[in-house]
Enzyme design. Structure first.
Site, mmCIF file in Angstrom:
data_model
loop_
_atom_site.group_PDB
_atom_site.id
_atom_site.type_symbol
_atom_site.label_atom_id
_atom_site.label_comp_id
_atom_site.label_asym_id
_atom_site.label_seq_id
_atom_site.Cartn_x
_atom_site.Cartn_y
_atom_site.Cartn_z
ATOM 1 N N ASP A 16 -43.543 -4.028 -37.496
ATOM 2 C CA ASP A 16 -44.189 -4.801 -38.501
ATOM 3 C C ASP A 16 -43.272 -4.888 -39.767
ATOM 4 O O ASP A 16 -42.560 -3.609 -39.941
ATOM 5 C CB ASP A 16 -45.433 -4.968 -38.764
ATOM 6 C CG ASP A 16 -46.099 -6.009 -39.372
ATOM 7 O OD1 ASP A 16 -45.514 -7.014 -39.405
ATOM 8 O OD2 ASP A 16 -47.408 -5.935 -40.076
ATOM 9 N N HIS A 33 -35.527 -10.289 -38.422
ATOM 10 C CA HIS A 33 -35.751 -10.114 -37.157
ATOM 11 C C HIS A 33 -34.436 -9.638 -36.260
ATOM 12 O O HIS A 33 -34.700 -8.566 -35.336
ATOM 13 C CB HIS A 33 -36.292 -11.431 -36.064
ATOM 14 C CG HIS A 33 -37.576 -12.066 -36.829
ATOM 15 N ND1 HIS A 33 -38.680 -11.331 -36.825
ATOM 16 C CD2 HIS A 33 -37.784 -13.153 -37.187
ATOM 17 C CE1 HIS A 33 -39.770 -11.711 -37.411
ATOM 18 N NE2 HIS A 33 -39.431 -13.004 -37.487
ATOM 19 N N LEU A 127 -36.737 6.600 -19.069
ATOM 20 C CA LEU A 127 -37.894 6.051 -20.019
ATOM 21 C C LEU A 127 -38.306 4.705 -19.523
ATOM 22 O O LEU A 127 -37.450 4.009 -19.065
ATOM 23 C CB LEU A 127 -37.135 5.976 -21.592
ATOM 24 C CG LEU A 127 -37.901 5.050 -22.301
ATOM 25 C CD1 LEU A 127 -39.127 5.983 -23.024
ATOM 26 C CD2 LEU A 127 -37.148 4.706 -23.518
HETATM 27 C C1 IPE Z 1 -48.202 -7.880 -35.315
HETATM 28 O O1 IPE Z 1 -47.692 -8.137 -36.538
HETATM 29 C C2 IPE Z 1 -47.621 -8.368 -34.114
HETATM 30 C C3 IPE Z 1 -46.184 -7.946 -33.845
HETATM 31 C C4 IPE Z 1 -45.571 -6.912 -34.610
HETATM 32 C C5 IPE Z 1 -45.729 -8.223 -32.735
HETATM 33 P P1 IPE Z 1 -48.288 -9.654 -37.416
HETATM 34 O O2 IPE Z 1 -47.346 -9.643 -38.458
HETATM 35 O O3 IPE Z 1 -48.266 -10.649 -36.374
HETATM 36 O O4 IPE Z 1 -49.861 -8.968 -37.717
HETATM 37 P P2 IPE Z 1 -50.669 -9.244 -38.847
HETATM 38 O O5 IPE Z 1 -50.722 -11.231 -38.886
HETATM 39 O O6 IPE Z 1 -50.026 -9.052 -40.244
HETATM 40 O O7 IPE Z 1 -52.023 -9.365 -38.621
HETATM 41 C C1 IPE Z 2 -42.711 -8.185 -37.208
HETATM 42 O O1 IPE Z 2 -42.416 -8.498 -38.522
HETATM 43 C C2 IPE Z 2 -42.157 -9.152 -35.928
HETATM 44 C C3 IPE Z 2 -43.204 -10.022 -35.283
HETATM 45 C C4 IPE Z 2 -44.347 -10.115 -35.696
HETATM 46 C C5 IPE Z 2 -42.472 -11.080 -34.485
HETATM 47 P P1 IPE Z 2 -43.086 -9.755 -39.361
HETATM 48 O O2 IPE Z 2 -42.254 -11.138 -39.022
HETATM 49 O O3 IPE Z 2 -44.460 -9.810 -38.920
HETATM 50 O O4 IPE Z 2 -42.888 -9.381 -40.773
HETATM 51 P P2 IPE Z 2 -43.698 -9.621 -42.074
HETATM 52 O O5 IPE Z 2 -45.116 -9.155 -41.739
HETATM 53 O O6 IPE Z 2 -43.836 -10.913 -42.248
HETATM 54 O O7 IPE Z 2 -43.152 -8.775 -43.124
HETATM 55 MG MG MG Z 3 -46.047 -9.036 -39.869
#
Ligand code: IPE
Ligand code: IPE
Ligand code: MG
Length: 240
Positions: A16, A33, A127
């Site tokens: 995240d 990303h 792995l």
């Molecule tokens: C969780 O992150 C999903 C992934 C890392 C793929 P999100 O950014 O979607 O989660 P919330 O919305 O903060 O709970």
């Molecule tokens: C995690 O990073 C990747 C996915 C959920 C696809 P985020 O895109 O949720 O990044 P933040 O939480 O907005 O910083």
């Molecule tokens: Mg996120």
């Protein structure tokens, strides 16, 4: 320092913070990303070096479809690029790739690339790298309940004979699917303190380690810190 003799067998990671990383640099979310994919690749390599047997990464949740179409299609494009460009390396490194989640609902080219990767790495013995894509914990429990319900309806199973093991087997991580033991360690980056629908059943006794580092900045050093934290925990499993 980590103790190589006490490594977790299965590490799962909630990657995240890509969006916040991009924002902090004045870049579009997709740049975050992209940087996240690079960080992921290093963690796959490092898991292999550390002798971890299973690595699961949360790449796209069933709730992430709520994001803009530009972001969603961009994420899958990056995934196709990653899978295609690094496939040969995964094969050479003896990595076996599995997908958790309903990836058939992804864009066609992503499905195609993933299927090729699954097939080309199927016989590898190193792995096991599980990518959770269009994955949701509640959704997979619902699917498991349905599968067992079908067996009951067909007269093959009595409701009173349903065991926890049968439910585990039906999940995407279960013996009938990716076949991964429950993770000893779940890491979440970016300072968020929740599971966000990740491995709800499987995390019953997982150690949770939270890092404030945003995913694109999560290095092998940070990874080792999280493993060291796991090794410092006293796991009791309800015993005394
Ligand atoms: C969780 O992150 C999903 C992934 C890392 C793929 P999100 O950014 O979607 O989660 P919330 O919305 O903060 O709970
Ligand atoms: C995690 O990073 C990747 C996915 C959920 C696809 P985020 O895109 O949720 O990044 P933040 O939480 O907005 O910083
Ligand atoms: Mg996120």
């Amino acid at each position: 320092m980590i103790d190589k003799e006490r490594m977790p067998v299965h590490v799962a990671v909630i990657m995240d913070g890509n969006g916040r990383w991009a924002k902090s640099k004045g870049l579009p979310r997709l740049a975050g990303h992209n940087a996240g994919m690079k960080a992921m690749k290093k963690i796959v390599d490092h898991s292999d070096k550390l002798g971890i047997k299973y690595l699961t990464v949360y790449a796209f949740s069933t709730e992430n479809w709520k994001r803009s179409i530009t972001e969603v299609t961009g994420i899958f494009k990056l995934l196709v690029t990653y899978v295609n460009s690094d496939l040969q390396e995964l094969v050479e490194n003896n990595v076996k790739v599995k997908v958790l989640g309903n990836y058939s609902e992804l864009p066609k080219d992503a499905v195609k690339s993933l299927e090729k990767t699954l097939a080309d790495t199927a016989d590898n013995t190193g792995l096991q790298f599980n990518i959770a894509l269009n994955y949701g914990g509640r959704g997979e429990i619902k699917e498991a309940v349905r599968a067992l319900g079908e067996k009951v309806a067909a007269g093959q199973l009595q409701p009173g004979d349903i065991t926890e093991e049968m439910i585990s087997d039906e999940l995407s991580t279960g013996r009938l699917h990716a076949d991964v033991p429950d993770p000893e360690l779940i890491i979440r980056t970016s300072g968020e303190l929740r599971l966000s629908n990740f491995l709800l059943w499987q995390s019953a006794y997982s150690e949770l380690v939270f890092s404030d580092v945003l995913w694109p900045d999560f290095t092998p050093e940070e990874y080792e810190k999280a493993i060291a934290e796991y090794q410092s925990r006293d796991r009791r499993f309800g015993g005394r």
